[in-house]
Design a protein around this motif. Structure first.
Motif, PDB file in Angstrom:
ATOM      1  N   ILE A 104       0.849  -1.198   0.000  1.00 45.71           N
ATOM      2  CA  ILE A 104       0.000   0.000   0.000  1.00 45.71           C
ATOM      3  C   ILE A 104       0.881   1.244   0.000  1.00 45.71           C
ATOM      4  CG2 ILE A 104      -1.629   1.339   1.380  1.00 45.71           C
ATOM      5  CD1 ILE A 104      -2.842  -1.205   2.350  1.00 45.71           C
ATOM      6  N   SER A 148      -7.401   4.186  -3.920  1.00 34.77           N
ATOM      7  CA  SER A 148      -7.332   4.776  -2.590  1.00 34.77           C
ATOM      8  C   SER A 148      -6.951   3.720  -1.562  1.00 34.77           C
ATOM      9  CB  SER A 148      -8.688   5.388  -2.217  1.00 34.77           C
ATOM     10  OG  SER A 148      -8.724   5.732  -0.850  1.00 34.77           O
ATOM     11  N   SER A 149      -6.036   4.075  -0.670  1.00 37.04           N
ATOM     12  CA  SER A 149      -5.672   3.144   0.403  1.00 37.04           C
ATOM     13  C   SER A 149      -6.776   3.015   1.442  1.00 37.04           C
ATOM     14  CB  SER A 149      -4.382   3.613   1.090  1.00 37.04           C
ATOM     15  OG  SER A 149      -4.569   4.874   1.706  1.00 37.04           O
ATOM     16  N   HIS A 150      -7.756   3.914   1.393  1.00 37.50           N
ATOM     17  CA  HIS A 150      -8.879   3.846   2.334  1.00 37.50           C
ATOM     18  C   HIS A 150     -10.055   3.034   1.776  1.00 37.50           C
ATOM     19  CE1 HIS A 150      -6.840   6.602   4.960  1.00 37.50           C
ATOM     20  NE2 HIS A 150      -6.804   7.532   4.045  1.00 37.50           N
ATOM     21  N   LEU A 160      -9.734  -0.184  -0.405  1.00 36.87           N
ATOM     22  CA  LEU A 160      -8.910  -1.152  -1.127  1.00 36.87           C
ATOM     23  C   LEU A 160      -9.756  -1.945  -2.122  1.00 36.87           C
ATOM     24  CD1 LEU A 160      -6.752  -2.499   1.857  1.00 36.87           C
ATOM     25  CD2 LEU A 160      -6.168  -0.700   0.221  1.00 36.87           C
ATOM     26  N   ARG A 210       2.782  -1.855   4.569  1.00 31.27           N
ATOM     27  CA  ARG A 210       2.382  -0.449   4.634  1.00 31.27           C
ATOM     28  C   ARG A 210       3.574   0.368   5.125  1.00 31.27           C
ATOM     29  NH1 ARG A 210      -1.709   1.103   9.152  1.00 31.27           N
ATOM     30  NH2 ARG A 210       0.197   1.964  10.019  1.00 31.27           N
ATOM     31  N   CYS A 244      -3.890   3.885   6.088  1.00 30.90           N
ATOM     32  CA  CYS A 244      -4.931   2.927   5.699  1.00 30.90           C
ATOM     33  C   CYS A 244      -5.794   2.655   6.929  1.00 30.90           C
ATOM     34  CB  CYS A 244      -4.342   1.621   5.178  1.00 30.90           C
ATOM     35  SG  CYS A 244      -5.605   0.471   4.550  1.00 30.90           S
ATOM     36  N   LYS A 245      -7.089   2.596   6.725  1.00 26.37           N
ATOM     37  CA  LYS A 245      -7.981   2.319   7.842  1.00 26.37           C
ATOM     38  C   LYS A 245      -7.782   0.885   8.339  1.00 26.37           C
ATOM     39  CE  LYS A 245     -11.564   5.483   6.154  1.00 26.37           C
ATOM     40  NZ  LYS A 245     -12.962   5.603   5.630  1.00 26.37           N
ATOM     41  N   GLU A 299     -10.173  -1.629   6.934  1.00 27.73           N
ATOM     42  CA  GLU A 299      -9.890  -2.133   5.594  1.00 27.73           C
ATOM     43  C   GLU A 299      -8.823  -3.218   5.634  1.00 27.73           C
ATOM     44  OE1 GLU A 299     -11.026  -1.106   1.867  1.00 27.73           O
ATOM     45  OE2 GLU A 299     -12.328  -1.761   3.497  1.00 27.73           O
ATOM     46  N   LEU A 300      -7.807  -3.035   6.466  1.00 26.74           N
ATOM     47  CA  LEU A 300      -6.778  -4.067   6.609  1.00 26.74           C
ATOM     48  C   LEU A 300      -7.404  -5.362   7.126  1.00 26.74           C
ATOM     49  CD1 LEU A 300      -3.935  -1.927   8.219  1.00 26.74           C
ATOM     50  CD2 LEU A 300      -4.068  -2.706   5.852  1.00 26.74           C
ATOM     51  N   THR A 342       4.133  -2.971   8.980  1.00 30.89           N
ATOM     52  CA  THR A 342       4.165  -1.523   8.874  1.00 30.89           C
ATOM     53  C   THR A 342       5.577  -1.009   9.137  1.00 30.89           C
ATOM     54  OG1 THR A 342       3.644  -1.113  11.216  1.00 30.89           O
ATOM     55  CG2 THR A 342       1.789  -1.396   9.705  1.00 30.89           C
TER      56      THR A 342
END
Length: 269
Positions: free
Chosen positions: A92, A138-140, A142, A154, A159-160, A163-164, A176
């Motif tokens: 991401i 958008s990473s928000h 996916l 990441r 990113c929310k 969503e992950l 991360t």
């Protein structure tokens, strides 16, 4: 495994040079090989993400190898995780693909995706690294099905957590990388009257358990042009006055420390 429609969230099927969903939403594959899954209504600006100038500065800096220890550390984390030949991983905020292609090369047999909101960065990435499947998105939001990824990486990207948790398979991984407390202190010292340490890591990812934390730091010896490129790819470039840019450009050598925090999260079953 393929994409899902960013408009109706149904599966996308590739038909020649397009991806189409059952609702007949269509997304064409660009000549460079990427697909744009960022509808106009999901954009916050006309051209979101890095500009061409920012992307080129980041590519020049990264190609010089200054962040290779970070890339190698994440590759080693991925190699240590159990996987399968048909595993899928997602980077991401992949930018121009410096990290993403290394993940694909290290994990032969896996399907590797790179996602970024910057069209210019994804275009450059797809042109250079055909072994990766790239998309503008958008990473928000996916554009992937529930429980479809074995691992998500990441690096500095937002990113929310929801969503992950939605996209990563049960038992899968999120890796991360964030700035450690003393990251780029010397660079910040040229910009701010008072240099503050980055706040310690406090992130919590609902639905995940933190399994490993890695601190990585080392000194970089940069040419003036490399220091300028580094500043250009940081968030505090906007605060730098003209004399800061001139000072960096005129240096034959600029010593600057890195401080990265890598965290490895596992999705709960």
């Amino acid at each position: 495994m393929s994409f899902s429609c960013p408009l109706c969230h149904q599966p996308l099927t590739q038909a020649k040079n397009s991806f189409v969903c059952p609702e007949r939403h269509q997304f064409d594959v660009a000549k460079e090989g990427y697909v744009n899954l960022l509808p106009v209504q999901h954009k916050r600006s006309r051209d979101p993400g890095d500009s061409a100038e920012m992307m080129q500065a980041r590519r020049a800096f990264l190609d010089a190898g200054h962040y290779q220890p970070l890339r190698d550390a994440i590759v080693n984390v991925l190699k240590d995780r159990p996987g399968s030949e048909d595993a899928a991983i997602l980077d991401i905020g992949c930018g121009e693909g410096y990290y993403t292609h290394a993940f694909a090369d290290a994990l032969m047999g896996c399907t590797t995706f790179g996602l970024d909101v910057s069209k210019v960065a994804i275009k450059a990435a797809a042109r250079r690294y055909p072994q990766v499947t790239f998309c503008v998105a958008s990473s928000h939001r996916l554009p992937f099905a529930d429980a479809s990824m074995d691992a998500i990486i990441r690096i500095y990207a937002p990113c929310k957590a929801q969503e992950l948790a939605r996209v990563v398979k049960p038992g899968g991984w999120v890796i991360t990388a964030t700035p450690g407390p003393r990251h780029l202190m010397e660079l910040k010292g040229l910009i701010y009257d008072e240099v503050r340490l980055h706040a310690p890591h406090t992130e919590q990812l609902d639905g995940f358990v933190l399994q490993q934390s890695i601190a990585l730091g080392y000194q970089m010896q940069l040419k003036g042009s490399e220091a300028v490129a580094l500043l250009q790819m940081t968030p505090f470039a906007w605060r730098a006055k003209a004399e800061v840019w001139e000072t960096l450009a005129g240096k034959t050598e600029f010593d600057c420390q890195t401080d990265f925090s890598i965290h490895v999260w596992q999705r709960l079953n």
